[in-house]
Design an enzyme around this catalytic site. Sequence first.
Site, PDB file in Angstrom:
ATOM      1  CB  CYS A   2      -0.918  -0.014   1.573  1.00 40.16           C
ATOM      2  SG  CYS A   2      -2.122  -1.396   0.954  1.00 40.16           S
ATOM      3  NE  ARG A  27       5.445   2.083  -0.252  1.00 41.45           N
ATOM      4  CZ  ARG A  27       5.713   1.580   0.159  1.00 41.45           C
ATOM      5  NH1 ARG A  27       7.224   1.806  -0.787  1.00 41.45           N
ATOM      6  NH2 ARG A  27       5.660   1.083   1.424  1.00 41.45           N
ATOM      7  CD1 TRP A  80      -0.725  -6.334  -3.601  1.00 42.57           C
ATOM      8  CD2 TRP A  80      -0.345  -6.521  -1.165  1.00 42.57           C
ATOM      9  NE1 TRP A  80      -0.165  -7.673  -3.737  1.00 42.57           N
ATOM     10  CE2 TRP A  80      -0.070  -8.247  -2.286  1.00 42.57           C
ATOM     11  CE3 TRP A  80      -0.695  -6.863   0.042  1.00 42.57           C
ATOM     12  CZ2 TRP A  80      -0.561  -8.511  -1.589  1.00 42.57           C
ATOM     13  CZ3 TRP A  80      -0.588  -8.306   0.355  1.00 42.57           C
ATOM     14  CH2 TRP A  80       0.262  -8.635  -0.039  1.00 42.57           C
ATOM     15  CG  ASN A 106       2.090   0.651   4.198  1.00 41.74           C
ATOM     16  OD1 ASN A 106       1.828  -0.798   3.896  1.00 41.74           O
ATOM     17  ND2 ASN A 106       3.381   1.047   3.746  1.00 41.74           N
ATOM     18  N   GLY A 107       0.443  -1.218   6.443  1.00 43.49           N
ATOM     19  CA  GLY A 107       0.224  -1.517   6.960  1.00 43.49           C
ATOM     20  C   GLY A 107      -0.184  -3.315   7.694  1.00 43.49           C
ATOM     21  CD  GLU A 509      14.350 -13.805 -10.668  1.00 47.47           C
ATOM     22  OE1 GLU A 509      14.096 -14.156  -9.663  1.00 47.47           O
ATOM     23  OE2 GLU A 509      14.289 -12.074 -11.289  1.00 47.47           O
ATOM     24  CE  LYS A 513      10.944 -12.002 -12.451  1.00 46.23           C
ATOM     25  NZ  LYS A 513      11.884 -11.225 -11.514  1.00 46.23           N
ATOM     26  CD  GLU A 516       7.382 -12.025 -10.169  1.00 48.98           C
ATOM     27  OE1 GLU A 516       7.307 -11.324  -9.200  1.00 48.98           O
ATOM     28  OE2 GLU A 516       8.440 -12.065 -10.499  1.00 48.98           O
ATOM     29  CG  HIS A 532      16.828 -37.334  -8.323  1.00 43.08           C
ATOM     30  ND1 HIS A 532      17.050 -39.404  -7.416  1.00 43.08           N
ATOM     31  CD2 HIS A 532      17.434 -36.974  -8.124  1.00 43.08           C
ATOM     32  CE1 HIS A 532      17.861 -39.124  -7.742  1.00 43.08           C
ATOM     33  NE2 HIS A 532      18.309 -38.038  -7.704  1.00 43.08           N
ATOM     34  CE  LYS A 629      10.735  -2.649  -8.788  1.00 41.26           C
ATOM     35  NZ  LYS A 629      10.465  -4.342  -9.026  1.00 41.26           N
TER      36      LYS A 629
HETATM   37  C1  F6R Z   1       9.845 -11.153  -8.261  1.00 46.37           C
HETATM   38  C2  F6R Z   1       9.611  -9.745  -6.798  1.00 46.37           C
HETATM   39  C3  F6R Z   1       9.514  -9.923  -5.206  1.00 46.37           C
HETATM   40  C4  F6R Z   1      10.349  -9.317  -5.024  1.00 46.37           C
HETATM   41  C5  F6R Z   1      10.814  -9.992  -3.333  1.00 46.37           C
HETATM   42  C6  F6R Z   1      11.588  -9.148  -2.317  1.00 46.37           C
HETATM   43  O1  F6R Z   1      10.127 -10.169  -9.453  1.00 46.37           O
HETATM   44  O2  F6R Z   1      10.400  -9.043  -8.058  1.00 46.37           O
HETATM   45  O3  F6R Z   1      10.043 -11.947  -5.653  1.00 46.37           O
HETATM   46  O4  F6R Z   1      11.938  -9.872  -5.387  1.00 46.37           O
HETATM   47  O5  F6R Z   1       9.241  -9.713  -2.879  1.00 46.37           O
HETATM   48  O6  F6R Z   1      11.706  -7.490  -2.952  1.00 46.37           O
HETATM   49  P1  F6R Z   1      12.520  -6.580  -2.117  1.00 46.37           P
HETATM   50  O7  F6R Z   1      13.966  -7.426  -2.698  1.00 46.37           O
HETATM   51  O8  F6R Z   1      12.360  -5.521  -2.070  1.00 46.37           O
HETATM   52  O9  F6R Z   1      13.247  -7.533  -1.181  1.00 46.37           O
END
Ligand code: F6R
Length: 634
Positions: A2, A27, A80, A106-107, A509, A513, A516, A532, A629
Amino acid sequence: MCGIVALVGSREASTILVEGLRKLEYRGYDSAGLATVSTHKGSKKGFITCKKAEGKLVNLLNLIATDGAPGHIGIGHTRWATHGKPDVKNAHPHVDTLSQVAVVQNGIIENHTVLRDNLQKQGIQFCSETDTEVIPHLISEALIRLQEEGVTAKEEMLFLAVRETLDLLQGSYALAVIWAETPDVLIVAKNKAPLVIGFAQGEFLCASDTSAFAGFTRTILPLEDRELALLTPLGVEIYDSLGKRQHRTPSLIVGSEKDVEKGQFRHFMLKEIYEQSETADQWIRRFLPNGLSPSSPIALSFEDSFYESIEAIQILACGTSRHAAMVGAHLLEQFAGIPSTVFFASEFRYAPPPLAPNVLTIGVTQSGETADTLAALIMESERRSSLKNNLFSSRQLGITNRIESSLARQVSNIIDIGAGLEVGVAATKTFLGQLLTFYGLAIMFAAKKKRRSSKEINEICCQLRLVPNQLRDLIKTHNKLTEKLAHQFVNTKDVIFLGRGINYPIALEAALKLKEISYIHAEGFPAGEMKHGPIALLDYKVPVISIATQGVVFEKVLSNAQEAKARDACLIGIAPESSETEIFDHLLPIPKVSEWISPLLTVIPLQLLSYHIAAHRGLDVDQPRNLAKSVTVE
Ligand code: F6R
C-alpha cells in the site's frame, strides 16, 4: 505494501495527491482513494470529501474529474489488499461514523479483532472488513472523551486523540489522519512501516516513499518508529510516542528520480531489461574502475578488518533478491572460500540457526522495505547483542537499490546497487545490480583473505568489464528471438527450468519471472534432480528450458536435457552455440564466458522470454495481479 500520501498546503490537494499516488502505485494497485477537508465560505468548521474507486488509479482519477474533492489538505492511498477484498468498501480512506475523521494506513494492525469487538460492543457499526477501520473510530471516541474532559483547542485534541489511539495499536503502520474540525492540520505516524515527510515552500507532503516527491521537493525527513508528526501550512512538528518534541534536520534526496517514463517502450519491464547494460556499465565505473590495487580490487569502502574478521556469511532475502543471494553465496563459497548460507527471510525469523561466531549477516532487498527481511535482520541483531560477546557481535550489511530506505537506516554497512528506479513489479535490472554486488564482495573477500591468486582475481575482473557490452548485444538479439519463440508458449500451462551450480538460482529466477507476469505455472530444478521425481511431469506439452554453460557441469546438464527430450518435452537451451547444443529444439545462444560470469548473461534471454510470453497473452506486465513492488507486510 500500500502507498500512502498526505498533503497540507495552499494548492488544491487532490491533484498533488493523485500525482503522488501515481508514483506509489507500484506498492499496490487494487483500489485507490483520497479524502480532503474544506470549509464552507465564512465557516471555520470543515467537511470531509472522500472518494474511492476499485481497480487502478485511473478509476479514481476519473471519479475526481467528475465529482471533485475540494480542499488544501488531504490524504490518499493506493491499496494492496490484506484484510478484505479489493473493492470500494475496503478501499482507503476509512472514516468514523459521522465521517468527521478520515484515515489512510499501510501495514497490519494485529490486534484489530479485539479493538473491533470492543467498538462494536459500544454500538459502532463497521462498513469494511479492514483492520484499518478501527483507527478512525478509536480517534473519534478519544475526541469525544477529550472534549468531555475539557480540552478545547482543536489541534491539541486531535494530536492527543491520535497519540492515545496509537498506544492501543499493535503491529505495523504508517498512517495519516485528517479531521473536519481542523482544516489546517494533518497528523501522520509510523511504526515498522516507512513514512517520509517532504518539505516545500508553505507545503508539506508525506508519503510511503520519496518517489512520491518527484517534482515536489528533494528535502526530506524520514520518521522513526513510534514517532508522530503534526503538519500545518506553518511547519512540521515531530514528537516521540510520549509526546516529547523531537528536533532533526531534513536532508536532501540522494541521486536523481528522473527515469520514471516508459519512453519508446511498451512496458517498463522491457525498458528495464534494456537498461541492464547501463546498470552494469555504471557498476563497473563505480566499483571496478581502472587502477585499483590488486590487494583491493573492488572500490568498496570497508576496512580490511571487516573482511579479515569474518568466518561465515548468512544472507537473508525474499523472492528475486533471494535468488541473487543464492548466486552470491555460490561465489562467496566457491570463489572466496567463505561458508555462506541463504535463508528465506520470512523463515529465518522463526527458525534461525544456532549462533556461530564471526558471522556477517547480509540483508538483500531492492526496495529496502521488505518487512520480512527487515524484521529478520532486527531479530538477528537483537539475539546477538543479548550475548554481550564480541565474537558473536552483530555485523550487518545491507544491499539495496533504495539508499533512502528503511534498510539503509537500519544496518551499519550498506551497498547501493545504483540500478536507478525500477518501476516494473517484476525485478530485472535490480537483480542484475544485486548479482554484480555479490561479484564485488566475493572478489574482495577472495583478495583480502588471499583465497585466490592475483591472476585469478585479475581474470574475473577483466571478464566483468566485458559484461556491459555483452549485455547490450545479448538484449538486442534476444529481444527478437524470444519475441518469436514466445508465440509458441502463449497457451502453455507448465514450464520447467533446469540449471546447475551457479546457474541453478537462475533457473529459479526464470520460473519466478514467468509465474509472476504470465500466470503460467513454472518450476526451477537443479537439472540432476529431475530423475528423482519431477521427470514424471514431462510430456510433449511441458517445455523444458535448460541452462547449459561451459564448465564443470556442462556435459551433465546436456545429459539431463537429453533425458527430458526422451520424454517428448520441447527442449529450449540457453547455451553457447556448438555441435553439442544441437540437441535443443530451440537455442537461445549466449557468448562463451567462464562459468563464474555466466549468470549475468543467462538471465537475459529468460527475462525476455517471460516478458514476451506475458505480453503476447495481453497481460498487464508491469502490474501483475495480486503483486506489489514493495512488500511491507509480513
Ligand atoms: C520478483 C520480485 C519479488 C521481490 C521480493 C523481494 O520479481 O520482485 O519476488 O524480489 O518481493 O523484494 P525486495 O527485493 O524489495 O526485498
